[in-house]
Design a protein around this motif. Sequence first.
Motif, PDB file in Angstrom:
ATOM      1  N   GLU A 153       0.808  -1.076  -0.036  1.00  8.33           N
ATOM      2  CA  GLU A 153       0.180   0.032  -0.048  1.00  8.33           C
ATOM      3  C   GLU A 153       0.872   1.442   0.105  1.00  8.33           C
ATOM      4  O   GLU A 153       0.531   2.147  -0.623  1.00  8.33           O
ATOM      5  CB  GLU A 153      -1.147  -0.036   1.065  1.00  8.33           C
ATOM      6  CG  GLU A 153      -2.197  -0.906   1.222  1.00  8.33           C
ATOM      7  CD  GLU A 153      -2.905  -1.093   2.388  1.00  8.33           C
ATOM      8  OE1 GLU A 153      -2.608  -0.191   3.291  1.00  8.33           O
ATOM      9  OE2 GLU A 153      -3.878  -1.578   2.297  1.00  8.33           O
ATOM     10  N   GLU A 154       1.845   1.196   0.768  1.00  8.21           N
ATOM     11  CA  GLU A 154       2.857   2.469   0.815  1.00  8.21           C
ATOM     12  C   GLU A 154       3.524   2.530  -0.348  1.00  8.21           C
ATOM     13  O   GLU A 154       3.673   3.701  -1.002  1.00  8.21           O
ATOM     14  CB  GLU A 154       3.731   2.239   2.098  1.00  8.21           C
ATOM     15  CG  GLU A 154       4.674   3.377   2.384  1.00  8.21           C
ATOM     16  CD  GLU A 154       5.584   3.247   3.560  1.00  8.21           C
ATOM     17  OE1 GLU A 154       6.463   4.297   3.535  1.00  8.21           O
ATOM     18  OE2 GLU A 154       5.222   2.422   4.133  1.00  8.21           O
ATOM     19  N   ALA A 155       4.080   1.532  -0.859  1.00 11.25           N
ATOM     20  CA  ALA A 155       4.957   1.405  -2.197  1.00 11.25           C
ATOM     21  C   ALA A 155       3.965   1.849  -3.377  1.00 11.25           C
ATOM     22  O   ALA A 155       4.767   2.935  -4.040  1.00 11.25           O
ATOM     23  CB  ALA A 155       5.584   0.126  -2.440  1.00 11.25           C
ATOM     24  N   LYS A 160       6.596   8.226  -7.257  1.00 12.90           N
ATOM     25  CA  LYS A 160       7.320   7.753  -8.128  1.00 12.90           C
ATOM     26  C   LYS A 160       7.638   6.465  -7.493  1.00 12.90           C
ATOM     27  O   LYS A 160       8.744   5.943  -7.246  1.00 12.90           O
ATOM     28  CB  LYS A 160       8.676   8.391  -8.538  1.00 12.90           C
ATOM     29  CG  LYS A 160       8.377   9.902  -9.383  1.00 12.90           C
ATOM     30  CD  LYS A 160       9.458  10.485  -9.708  1.00 12.90           C
ATOM     31  CE  LYS A 160       9.290  11.780 -10.354  1.00 12.90           C
ATOM     32  NZ  LYS A 160      10.711  12.666 -10.864  1.00 12.90           N
ATOM     33  N   PRO A 161       7.009   5.417  -7.790  1.00 12.80           N
ATOM     34  CA  PRO A 161       7.003   4.207  -6.921  1.00 12.80           C
ATOM     35  C   PRO A 161       8.234   3.288  -7.550  1.00 12.80           C
ATOM     36  O   PRO A 161       8.395   3.326  -8.959  1.00 12.80           O
ATOM     37  CB  PRO A 161       5.694   3.240  -7.188  1.00 12.80           C
ATOM     38  CG  PRO A 161       5.209   3.741  -8.299  1.00 12.80           C
ATOM     39  CD  PRO A 161       5.590   5.533  -8.303  1.00 12.80           C
ATOM     40  N   LEU A 195      -0.529  -3.803  -7.188  1.00  6.25           N
ATOM     41  CA  LEU A 195       0.512  -4.474  -7.940  1.00  6.25           C
ATOM     42  C   LEU A 195       1.036  -4.184  -9.145  1.00  6.25           C
ATOM     43  O   LEU A 195       2.014  -4.203  -9.460  1.00  6.25           O
ATOM     44  CB  LEU A 195       0.225  -6.015  -7.477  1.00  6.25           C
ATOM     45  CG  LEU A 195       0.051  -6.726  -6.249  1.00  6.25           C
ATOM     46  CD1 LEU A 195      -0.493  -7.937  -6.330  1.00  6.25           C
ATOM     47  CD2 LEU A 195       1.382  -6.993  -5.723  1.00  6.25           C
ATOM     48  N   THR A 196      -0.073  -3.821  -9.850  1.00  2.70           N
ATOM     49  CA  THR A 196       0.087  -3.475 -11.339  1.00  2.70           C
ATOM     50  C   THR A 196       0.601  -1.977 -11.374  1.00  2.70           C
ATOM     51  O   THR A 196       1.648  -2.038 -12.272  1.00  2.70           O
ATOM     52  CB  THR A 196      -1.394  -3.310 -11.851  1.00  2.70           C
ATOM     53  OG1 THR A 196      -1.945  -4.535 -12.031  1.00  2.70           O
ATOM     54  CG2 THR A 196      -1.237  -2.764 -13.270  1.00  2.70           C
ATOM     55  N   ARG A 197       0.594  -1.214 -10.340  1.00  2.00           N
ATOM     56  CA  ARG A 197       1.064   0.039 -10.308  1.00  2.00           C
ATOM     57  C   ARG A 197       2.845  -0.179  -9.957  1.00  2.00           C
ATOM     58  O   ARG A 197       3.589   0.700 -10.446  1.00  2.00           O
ATOM     59  CB  ARG A 197       0.693   1.097  -9.095  1.00  2.00           C
ATOM     60  CG  ARG A 197       1.203   2.378  -9.225  1.00  2.00           C
ATOM     61  CD  ARG A 197       0.450   3.336  -8.154  1.00  2.00           C
ATOM     62  NE  ARG A 197       1.095   4.387  -7.706  1.00  2.00           N
ATOM     63  CZ  ARG A 197       1.326   5.400  -8.674  1.00  2.00           C
ATOM     64  NH1 ARG A 197       0.902   5.548  -9.766  1.00  2.00           N
ATOM     65  NH2 ARG A 197       1.984   6.511  -8.293  1.00  2.00           N
ATOM     66  N   LEU A 198       3.280  -1.332  -9.630  1.00  4.90           N
ATOM     67  CA  LEU A 198       4.543  -1.494  -9.294  1.00  4.90           C
ATOM     68  C   LEU A 198       5.169  -2.293 -10.362  1.00  4.90           C
ATOM     69  O   LEU A 198       6.429  -2.592 -10.268  1.00  4.90           O
ATOM     70  CB  LEU A 198       4.670  -2.287  -7.830  1.00  4.90           C
ATOM     71  CG  LEU A 198       4.175  -1.517  -6.715  1.00  4.90           C
ATOM     72  CD1 LEU A 198       4.479  -2.310  -5.371  1.00  4.90           C
ATOM     73  CD2 LEU A 198       4.938  -0.161  -6.706  1.00  4.90           C
ATOM     74  N   LEU A 199       4.480  -2.703 -11.358  1.00  6.06           N
ATOM     75  CA  LEU A 199       5.015  -3.686 -12.376  1.00  6.06           C
ATOM     76  C   LEU A 199       5.582  -2.601 -13.577  1.00  6.06           C
ATOM     77  O   LEU A 199       5.071  -1.694 -13.880  1.00  6.06           O
ATOM     78  CB  LEU A 199       3.973  -4.309 -13.041  1.00  6.06           C
ATOM     79  CG  LEU A 199       3.625  -5.695 -12.530  1.00  6.06           C
ATOM     80  CD1 LEU A 199       2.516  -6.330 -13.381  1.00  6.06           C
ATOM     81  CD2 LEU A 199       4.970  -6.479 -12.462  1.00  6.06           C
ATOM     82  N   THR A 200       6.615  -2.824 -13.884  1.00  8.59           N
ATOM     83  CA  THR A 200       7.273  -2.127 -15.159  1.00  8.59           C
ATOM     84  C   THR A 200       6.508  -2.794 -16.480  1.00  8.59           C
ATOM     85  O   THR A 200       5.754  -3.615 -16.537  1.00  8.59           O
ATOM     86  CB  THR A 200       8.853  -2.550 -15.562  1.00  8.59           C
ATOM     87  OG1 THR A 200       8.896  -4.169 -15.825  1.00  8.59           O
ATOM     88  CG2 THR A 200       9.822  -2.362 -14.349  1.00  8.59           C
ATOM     89  N   PRO A 201       6.463  -1.825 -17.542  1.00  9.39           N
ATOM     90  CA  PRO A 201       5.764  -2.391 -18.854  1.00  9.39           C
ATOM     91  C   PRO A 201       6.584  -3.710 -19.225  1.00  9.39           C
ATOM     92  O   PRO A 201       7.804  -3.997 -19.258  1.00  9.39           O
ATOM     93  CB  PRO A 201       6.100  -1.085 -19.813  1.00  9.39           C
ATOM     94  CG  PRO A 201       6.380   0.040 -18.951  1.00  9.39           C
ATOM     95  CD  PRO A 201       7.041  -0.751 -17.543  1.00  9.39           C
ATOM     96  N   GLY A 202       5.752  -4.625 -19.533  1.00  7.27           N
ATOM     97  CA  GLY A 202       6.030  -6.049 -19.972  1.00  7.27           C
ATOM     98  C   GLY A 202       6.397  -6.974 -18.843  1.00  7.27           C
ATOM     99  O   GLY A 202       6.772  -7.963 -18.944  1.00  7.27           O
TER     100      GLY A 202
END
Length: 250
Positions: A153-155, A160-161, A195-202
Amino acid sequence: MNQRTPDVARTDLHEHGEDLHEPEGETVTLARVTGETGGDLVLRRAGAHYEIYSNGLFLMDTRDGTSEREMVRAGLAALPAGRSRSRVLIGGLGVGFSAREALDHSKVSRVDVVELEPQVIAWHDGELGEAAEYVHQDPRCRVVNADIVAWLEEAASADKPVRYDVICLETDNGPDWTVVENNNRLYEASGLERLTRLLTPGGALVFWSANAVPSFEELLRGRFASVEVIEVPVARGVPDNLYLAREPLT
């Protein structure tokens, strides 16, 4: 860490490779502490293997770790061709097999592990650390003592996560069998959004589950263009299931 009910706890020893007909040697209790959830957390050595229990229930051991390793391999294999210096986030240190698998991969430059139990982290300084070659001492590995739900939640709320190429969650027993309060939030729509917000593209998101959960698969398919279910056979009982999700839908 995974937590089982008593009947499954007994079965899980077989799933991780124990043969009842093969003596393992003396069983020794190495440590007994009060865990963060208030339970009795115990580290034992059974012959050449290590076991962790909570309130008398089996959590995990060092006998096999096939599904934990496969979780990491599947996520890394799903990355776009040519990607290197990947960052991996792992929910739970446990006996270290997932972190070790990531650190041993040529694509990986950094591994962040979030572990709830400080004593589990401390045990890796001692005998337990032998099982996965003291992963926490690798300069590429950072182990954070925190509740994975609160940490995510914090991350995810940062301006800019930090983003990860692979996120592996082996938290509790999976989407429909959570024992620790609030862990179910990882498997809800809001949890997937973080979780999606913490994923790089791809990037790839991989969930471990002690059983098949069709409702969770349906939820994933509504939010990701690519969802793969991987069954990992165990010596006894139903297969472990891995849910690999990629390409978040906008």
